[in-house]
Design a protein around this motif. Structure first.
Motif, PDB file in Angstrom:
ATOM      1  N   GLU A 162      -4.961  -3.298  -4.228  1.00  0.00           N
ATOM      2  CA  GLU A 162      -6.143  -2.476  -4.465  1.00  0.00           C
ATOM      3  C   GLU A 162      -7.234  -2.776  -3.432  1.00  0.00           C
ATOM      4  O   GLU A 162      -7.937  -1.861  -2.959  1.00  0.00           O
ATOM      5  CB  GLU A 162      -6.685  -2.720  -5.878  1.00  0.00           C
ATOM      6  CG  GLU A 162      -5.761  -2.283  -6.991  1.00  0.00           C
ATOM      7  CD  GLU A 162      -4.592  -3.242  -7.238  1.00  0.00           C
ATOM      8  OE1 GLU A 162      -4.648  -4.391  -6.731  1.00  0.00           O
ATOM      9  OE2 GLU A 162      -3.631  -2.834  -7.911  1.00  0.00           O
TER      10      GLU A 162
ATOM     11  N   HIS B 280      -6.621  -3.932  -0.387  1.00  0.00           N
ATOM     12  CA  HIS B 280      -6.122  -3.389   0.884  1.00  0.00           C
ATOM     13  C   HIS B 280      -6.492  -1.909   1.023  1.00  0.00           C
ATOM     14  O   HIS B 280      -6.865  -1.449   2.113  1.00  0.00           O
ATOM     15  CB  HIS B 280      -4.593  -3.489   0.964  1.00  0.00           C
ATOM     16  CG  HIS B 280      -4.036  -4.880   0.958  1.00  0.00           C
ATOM     17  ND1 HIS B 280      -4.802  -6.010   0.988  1.00  0.00           N
ATOM     18  CD2 HIS B 280      -2.727  -5.294   0.932  1.00  0.00           C
ATOM     19  CE1 HIS B 280      -4.003  -7.072   0.976  1.00  0.00           C
ATOM     20  NE2 HIS B 280      -2.747  -6.657   0.947  1.00  0.00           N
ATOM     21  N   GLN B 281      -6.346  -1.160  -0.071  1.00  0.00           N
ATOM     22  CA  GLN B 281      -6.628   0.270  -0.006  1.00  0.00           C
ATOM     23  C   GLN B 281      -8.098   0.518   0.341  1.00  0.00           C
ATOM     24  O   GLN B 281      -8.420   1.431   1.123  1.00  0.00           O
ATOM     25  CB  GLN B 281      -6.274   0.944  -1.338  1.00  0.00           C
ATOM     26  CG  GLN B 281      -4.804   0.856  -1.740  1.00  0.00           C
ATOM     27  CD  GLN B 281      -3.880   1.736  -0.907  1.00  0.00           C
ATOM     28  OE1 GLN B 281      -4.254   2.248   0.139  1.00  0.00           O
ATOM     29  NE2 GLN B 281      -2.636   1.892  -1.368  1.00  0.00           N
ATOM     30  N   ARG B 282      -9.003  -0.302  -0.194  1.00  0.00           N
ATOM     31  CA  ARG B 282     -10.426  -0.164   0.152  1.00  0.00           C
ATOM     32  C   ARG B 282     -10.671  -0.598   1.596  1.00  0.00           C
ATOM     33  O   ARG B 282     -11.452   0.027   2.325  1.00  0.00           O
ATOM     34  CB  ARG B 282     -11.284  -0.996  -0.801  1.00  0.00           C
ATOM     35  CG  ARG B 282     -11.209  -0.565  -2.258  1.00  0.00           C
ATOM     36  CD  ARG B 282     -12.322  -1.176  -3.081  1.00  0.00           C
ATOM     37  NE  ARG B 282     -12.405  -2.624  -2.973  1.00  0.00           N
ATOM     38  CZ  ARG B 282     -11.709  -3.482  -3.730  1.00  0.00           C
ATOM     39  NH1 ARG B 282     -10.854  -3.016  -4.643  1.00  0.00           N
ATOM     40  NH2 ARG B 282     -11.846  -4.774  -3.581  1.00  0.00           N
TER      41      ARG B 282
ATOM     42  N   THR C 115       0.819  -1.214   0.000  1.00  0.00           N
ATOM     43  CA  THR C 115       0.000   0.000   0.000  1.00  0.00           C
ATOM     44  C   THR C 115       0.849   1.259   0.000  1.00  0.00           C
ATOM     45  O   THR C 115       0.329   2.360  -0.205  1.00  0.00           O
ATOM     46  CB  THR C 115      -0.913   0.005   1.230  1.00  0.00           C
ATOM     47  OG1 THR C 115      -0.119  -0.227   2.399  1.00  0.00           O
ATOM     48  CG2 THR C 115      -1.985  -1.058   1.119  1.00  0.00           C
ATOM     49  N   GLU C 116       2.149   1.127   0.229  1.00  0.00           N
ATOM     50  CA  GLU C 116       3.058   2.277   0.196  1.00  0.00           C
ATOM     51  C   GLU C 116       4.128   2.119  -0.885  1.00  0.00           C
ATOM     52  O   GLU C 116       5.204   2.691  -0.789  1.00  0.00           O
ATOM     53  CB  GLU C 116       3.688   2.474   1.577  1.00  0.00           C
ATOM     54  CG  GLU C 116       2.651   2.799   2.646  1.00  0.00           C
ATOM     55  CD  GLU C 116       3.236   3.092   4.007  1.00  0.00           C
ATOM     56  OE1 GLU C 116       4.472   3.225   4.120  1.00  0.00           O
ATOM     57  OE2 GLU C 116       2.455   3.193   4.976  1.00  0.00           O
TER      58      GLU C 116
ATOM     59  N   LYS D 109      -8.723  -0.370   4.094  1.00  0.00           N
ATOM     60  CA  LYS D 109      -8.224   0.617   5.052  1.00  0.00           C
ATOM     61  C   LYS D 109      -9.331   1.558   5.529  1.00  0.00           C
ATOM     62  O   LYS D 109      -9.331   1.990   6.691  1.00  0.00           O
ATOM     63  CB  LYS D 109      -7.059   1.402   4.439  1.00  0.00           C
ATOM     64  CG  LYS D 109      -5.768   0.612   4.347  1.00  0.00           C
ATOM     65  CD  LYS D 109      -4.730   1.284   3.465  1.00  0.00           C
ATOM     66  CE  LYS D 109      -4.207   2.565   4.036  1.00  0.00           C
ATOM     67  NZ  LYS D 109      -3.082   3.109   3.218  1.00  0.00           N
TER      68      LYS D 109
END
Length: 219
Positions: A75, A77-79, A17-18, A81
């Motif tokens: 992708e 993971h970003q949702r 994610t980074e 979060k």
């Protein structure tokens, strides 16, 4: 062969994610806590990721880098979060690795080496064994391994306690007894003779048994 304490933590490259990382470069010179999840949008893991985000300052002051992994793409993971923030009030503030092809889970022995399929075709139950915590030292060696069942949330206060013990015992010729916490008495290593102990611990110690010598925690 399963990974053991004392093994070099396997290196890998992965998207997070980074951004993309090489694992050994990410932890270079630091302690690290590497913890895994079987699937995004699972209830227990949602609470865990938020708890760790709230505790990040406690890990930071110990020089510990955090990194998570889940068997889903970045992708997702970003949702996820946003859900974690909604539920726990904490924003995930450390990288989360995407492992949709199970490559890292297999590399670390978290899942059967013959497991097949990708994240989209697998359920959390399929990935149930991907519930591990590894503590890795600055020498990139594994210092601690534990696996939790899906139904039991992890105790990250205990992980911090273990970090404290590992960092103390790495340099002070002591071990920590059952239920030890910062400031409690510690055990002089059996490999340290009484003569050597007099130099290392000039304030003296309490002998409970010839092999069990208690001493105030060294600074």
């Amino acid at each position: 062969m399963a990974l053991q304490i004392g093994d070099i933590a396997p290196d890998f490259e992965a998207d997070t994610t980074e951004g993309r990382i090489r694992f050994h470069d990410y932890i270079e010179g630091s302690w690290a806590v590497f913890f895994s999840h079987p699937k995004d949008f699972t209830p227990v893991c949602t609470t865990e990721l938020g708890s760790v985000a709230k505790m990040k300052h406690d890990f930071d002051k110990r020089g510990v880098k955090l990194i998570g992994i889940s068997v889903d793409p970045v992708e997702a993971h970003q949702r996820w979060k946003q859900d974690i923030k909604d539920v726990t009030g904490a924003s995930v503030n450390y990288p989360m690795i995407g492992d949709e092809d199970l490559a890292v889970a297999k590399l670390y022995g978290m899942i059967h080496p013959n497991a097949s399929g990708n994240a989209g075709s697998r359920t959390a139950a399929d990935n149930a064994t991907v519930r591990n915590v590894f503590i890795i030292g600055p020498d990139k060696k594994i210092k601690f391994i534990v696996a939790y069942p899906m139904s039991t949330g992890r105790n990250f206060n205990e992980i911090i306690r273990v970090v404290d013990s590992l960092q103390l015992t790495a340099t002070k010729s002591v071990a920590t007894p059952s239920d030890w916490k910062q400031g409690d008495d510690v055990i002089i290593l059996a490999s340290v003779s009484d003569d050597a102990a007099k130099e290392k611990f000039p304030g003296g110690w309490k002998t409970l048994k010839p092999y069990l010598r208690m001493v105030p925690q060294p600074k």
